[in-house]
Design a protein around this motif. Structure first.
Motif, PDB file in Angstrom:
ATOM      1  N   SER A  20       2.777  -3.444   5.067  1.00 30.52           N
ATOM      2  CA  SER A  20       2.831  -4.402   3.961  1.00 30.52           C
ATOM      3  C   SER A  20       4.081  -5.267   4.008  1.00 30.52           C
ATOM      4  O   SER A  20       4.149  -6.301   3.316  1.00 30.52           O
ATOM      5  CB  SER A  20       2.771  -3.659   2.624  1.00 30.52           C
ATOM      6  OG  SER A  20       3.854  -2.740   2.515  1.00 30.52           O
ATOM      7  N   PRO A  23       3.139  -9.457   5.372  1.00 25.96           N
ATOM      8  CA  PRO A  23       1.892  -9.923   4.737  1.00 25.96           C
ATOM      9  C   PRO A  23       1.120 -10.923   5.575  1.00 25.96           C
ATOM     10  O   PRO A  23      -0.112 -10.972   5.517  1.00 25.96           O
ATOM     11  CB  PRO A  23       2.375 -10.544   3.426  1.00 25.96           C
ATOM     12  CG  PRO A  23       3.825 -10.856   3.641  1.00 25.96           C
ATOM     13  CD  PRO A  23       4.323  -9.802   4.575  1.00 25.96           C
ATOM     14  N   GLN A  26      -1.435  -9.168   7.935  1.00 27.38           N
ATOM     15  CA  GLN A  26      -2.427  -8.239   7.404  1.00 27.38           C
ATOM     16  C   GLN A  26      -3.825  -8.489   7.980  1.00 27.38           C
ATOM     17  O   GLN A  26      -4.483  -7.569   8.452  1.00 27.38           O
ATOM     18  CB  GLN A  26      -2.474  -8.338   5.872  1.00 27.38           C
ATOM     19  CG  GLN A  26      -1.161  -7.976   5.195  1.00 27.38           C
ATOM     20  CD  GLN A  26      -0.759  -6.531   5.407  1.00 27.38           C
ATOM     21  OE1 GLN A  26      -1.421  -5.617   4.950  1.00 27.38           O
ATOM     22  NE2 GLN A  26       0.343  -6.318   6.113  1.00 27.38           N
ATOM     23  N   GLU A  85      -8.177   0.143   5.247  1.00 25.75           N
ATOM     24  CA  GLU A  85      -8.247  -0.065   3.799  1.00 25.75           C
ATOM     25  C   GLU A  85      -6.917  -0.581   3.255  1.00 25.75           C
ATOM     26  O   GLU A  85      -6.876  -1.505   2.432  1.00 25.75           O
ATOM     27  CB  GLU A  85      -8.623   1.247   3.105  1.00 25.75           C
ATOM     28  CG  GLU A  85      -8.684   1.141   1.591  1.00 25.75           C
ATOM     29  CD  GLU A  85      -8.902   2.475   0.928  1.00 25.75           C
ATOM     30  OE1 GLU A  85      -8.610   2.588  -0.291  1.00 25.75           O
ATOM     31  OE2 GLU A  85      -9.343   3.435   1.608  1.00 25.75           O
ATOM     32  N   ASN A  86      -5.807   0.019   3.726  1.00 26.83           N
ATOM     33  CA  ASN A  86      -4.494  -0.377   3.219  1.00 26.83           C
ATOM     34  C   ASN A  86      -4.090  -1.787   3.634  1.00 26.83           C
ATOM     35  O   ASN A  86      -3.185  -2.379   3.050  1.00 26.83           O
ATOM     36  CB  ASN A  86      -3.429   0.606   3.710  1.00 26.83           C
ATOM     37  CG  ASN A  86      -3.501   1.933   2.978  1.00 26.83           C
ATOM     38  OD1 ASN A  86      -4.159   2.029   1.939  1.00 26.83           O
ATOM     39  ND2 ASN A  86      -2.853   2.943   3.501  1.00 26.83           N
ATOM     40  N   VAL A  89      -6.353  -4.065   0.743  1.00 23.18           N
ATOM     41  CA  VAL A  89      -6.334  -3.815  -0.696  1.00 23.18           C
ATOM     42  C   VAL A  89      -4.889  -3.808  -1.190  1.00 23.18           C
ATOM     43  O   VAL A  89      -3.951  -3.548  -0.437  1.00 23.18           O
ATOM     44  CB  VAL A  89      -7.016  -2.476  -1.050  1.00 23.18           C
ATOM     45  CG1 VAL A  89      -8.476  -2.497  -0.618  1.00 23.18           C
ATOM     46  CG2 VAL A  89      -6.282  -1.304  -0.423  1.00 23.18           C
ATOM     47  N   GLU A  90      -4.728  -4.091  -2.467  1.00 28.48           N
ATOM     48  CA  GLU A  90      -3.403  -4.083  -3.078  1.00 28.48           C
ATOM     49  C   GLU A  90      -2.955  -2.667  -3.407  1.00 28.48           C
ATOM     50  O   GLU A  90      -1.777  -2.335  -3.278  1.00 28.48           O
ATOM     51  CB  GLU A  90      -3.422  -4.942  -4.355  1.00 28.48           C
ATOM     52  CG  GLU A  90      -3.608  -6.426  -4.103  1.00 28.48           C
ATOM     53  CD  GLU A  90      -2.437  -7.037  -3.366  1.00 28.48           C
ATOM     54  OE1 GLU A  90      -1.301  -6.529  -3.517  1.00 28.48           O
ATOM     55  OE2 GLU A  90      -2.645  -8.024  -2.636  1.00 28.48           O
ATOM     56  N   ASP A  91      -3.895  -1.838  -3.843  1.00 29.91           N
ATOM     57  CA  ASP A  91      -3.582  -0.459  -4.213  1.00 29.91           C
ATOM     58  C   ASP A  91      -3.571   0.407  -2.950  1.00 29.91           C
ATOM     59  O   ASP A  91      -4.616   0.756  -2.398  1.00 29.91           O
ATOM     60  CB  ASP A  91      -4.618   0.062  -5.209  1.00 29.91           C
ATOM     61  CG  ASP A  91      -4.289   1.473  -5.690  1.00 29.91           C
ATOM     62  OD1 ASP A  91      -3.164   1.941  -5.405  1.00 29.91           O
ATOM     63  OD2 ASP A  91      -5.158   2.105  -6.326  1.00 29.91           O
ATOM     64  N   ARG A  92      -2.388   0.773  -2.490  1.00 37.90           N
ATOM     65  CA  ARG A  92      -2.239   1.572  -1.272  1.00 37.90           C
ATOM     66  C   ARG A  92      -1.933   3.031  -1.576  1.00 37.90           C
ATOM     67  O   ARG A  92      -1.389   3.753  -0.738  1.00 37.90           O
ATOM     68  CB  ARG A  92      -1.140   0.985  -0.395  1.00 37.90           C
ATOM     69  CG  ARG A  92      -1.451  -0.430   0.108  1.00 37.90           C
ATOM     70  CD  ARG A  92      -0.329  -0.963   1.008  1.00 37.90           C
ATOM     71  NE  ARG A  92      -0.696  -2.245   1.582  1.00 37.90           N
ATOM     72  CZ  ARG A  92      -0.458  -3.414   1.016  1.00 37.90           C
ATOM     73  NH1 ARG A  92       0.145  -3.446  -0.173  1.00 37.90           N
ATOM     74  NH2 ARG A  92      -0.817  -4.542   1.582  1.00 37.90           N
ATOM     75  N   SER A  93      -2.273   3.459  -2.763  1.00 35.94           N
ATOM     76  CA  SER A  93      -1.984   4.838  -3.159  1.00 35.94           C
ATOM     77  C   SER A  93      -3.013   5.808  -2.584  1.00 35.94           C
ATOM     78  O   SER A  93      -4.156   5.441  -2.309  1.00 35.94           O
ATOM     79  CB  SER A  93      -1.972   4.949  -4.687  1.00 35.94           C
ATOM     80  OG  SER A  93      -3.259   4.632  -5.212  1.00 35.94           O
TER      81      SER A  93
END
Length: 320
Positions: A20, A23, A26, A85-86, A89-93
């Motif tokens: 990340s 950017p 990506q 996926e990471n 997407v914004e949510d990398r949790s």
């Protein structure tokens, strides 16, 4: 108190930063890793199918290669989808349970591959140094036993390492500068004493890496001695060519592992570690089927035969 620590650990959430920090890369990285993953899946699954349908490949060497392809397929499938996926997407949790599951299954695959490569070197040792005893020494029962040992040891090592992490307690949220749930991720995120876990990891990692590497190096030492004693140049070339693919795969696999071992644990080394981990976890599973297929006539003949069958299907007979 112990139950409270366990509940807090199970509720912990990790944020995998991955790439990340870049950017603008990506989308290109997503397309690159997606292509590698597709090639890896097709290559490993294709290798398994080819070995299955071609009677000429029903030998111990290809029996082990079939299982190596299966392990590579599993490992790339464990790691790459989350990486992809990471990247989009914004949510990398990722939850603690999902992270520990990825870690335990990934470790089982890696250690199984280590043992499988050692077994394959032993197979080449018997084939070249004791060719008259090869069919007896590498009987189907013996091959099945060696593969069972490889999978069993991978699972046992994974259980030991996973247990050493489960005894730790973790903070609720932790930002991780990585793209995969490696052992260092859990140690970094832990809020408790790490001495026990670090000791278990050091013993297990060194035992598996260097014991399998010693078996491989010892096998190839005797193989080289046997090849040098051969009087025929064509015989030496043929003997060496049977080992070339395996030796290439071993060099890439262990070269990457030892490279990651030697990187100092500093802030500036994170990018190098991530690039090395990508090569280790994503690229190597794609390279193995390519290495073995491009250097093998039987595999290439089967592939070409399948392609020709698709282009020129068998004519249909008309009933009169």
């Amino acid at each position: 108190m112990e139950n409270a620590d366990k509940n807090r650990s199970s509720a912990a959430v990790f944020i995998l930063l991955g790439f990340s920090d870049y950017p603008y890369l990506q989308v290109p990285l997503f397309l690159l890793f997606l292509t590698i993953y597709v090639v890896s899946v097709m290559g490993n699954v294709g290798m398994i199918v080819i070995i299955k349908i071609n009677p000429k490949l029903h030998t111990p060497m290809y029996f082990f290669l079939k299982h190596l392809s299966f392990v590579d397929f599993c490992y790339s499938t464990i790691v790459t989808p989350k990486l992809l996926e990471n990247l989009i997407v914004e949510d990398r949790s990722i939850s603690f349970k999902a992270c520990i599951t990825q870690f335990s299954t990934g470790v089982a695959c890696v250690i199984t591959e280590m043992v499988m490569l050692a077994v394959m070197s032993y197979d080449r040792f018997v084939a070249i140094c004791y060719p008259l005893l090869y069919t007896v020494s590498m009987s189907p029962k013996c091959c099945a036993l060696l593969v069972t040992v490889a999978y069993s040891w991978g699972i046992i090592s994974s259980i030991v390492l996973t247990y050493s992490l489960l005894v730790l307690s973790f903070c609720e949220t932790k930002i991780i500068n990585n793209f995969v749930c490696e052992y260092s991720v859990f140690l970094f995120a832990s809020c408790s004493d790490k001495h026990f876990s670090e000791t278990i990891f050091s013993i297990t990692a060194n035992l598996n890496t260097f014991s399998s590497l010693i078996i491989i190096l010892t096998s190839y030492l005797f193989i080289c001695i046997t090849i040098l004693k051969m009087h025929s140049a064509s015989g030496r070339y043929k003997a060496f060519s049977t080992c070339a693919s395996h030796l290439t795969a071993v060099t890439i696999f262990y070269g990457t592992i030892l490279f990651l071992y030697c990187i100092p644990n500093t802030k500036n080394s994170w990018l190098v570690v991530k690039v090395g981990s990508v090569f280790y976890a994503v690229v190597i599973p794609m390279l193995n089927p390519l290495i073995y297929s491009l250097r093998n006539n039987h595999v290439m003949e089967t592939v070409m035969g399948m392609q020709i069958w698709k282009i020129f299907p068998a004519p249909r007979l008309k009933c009169t």
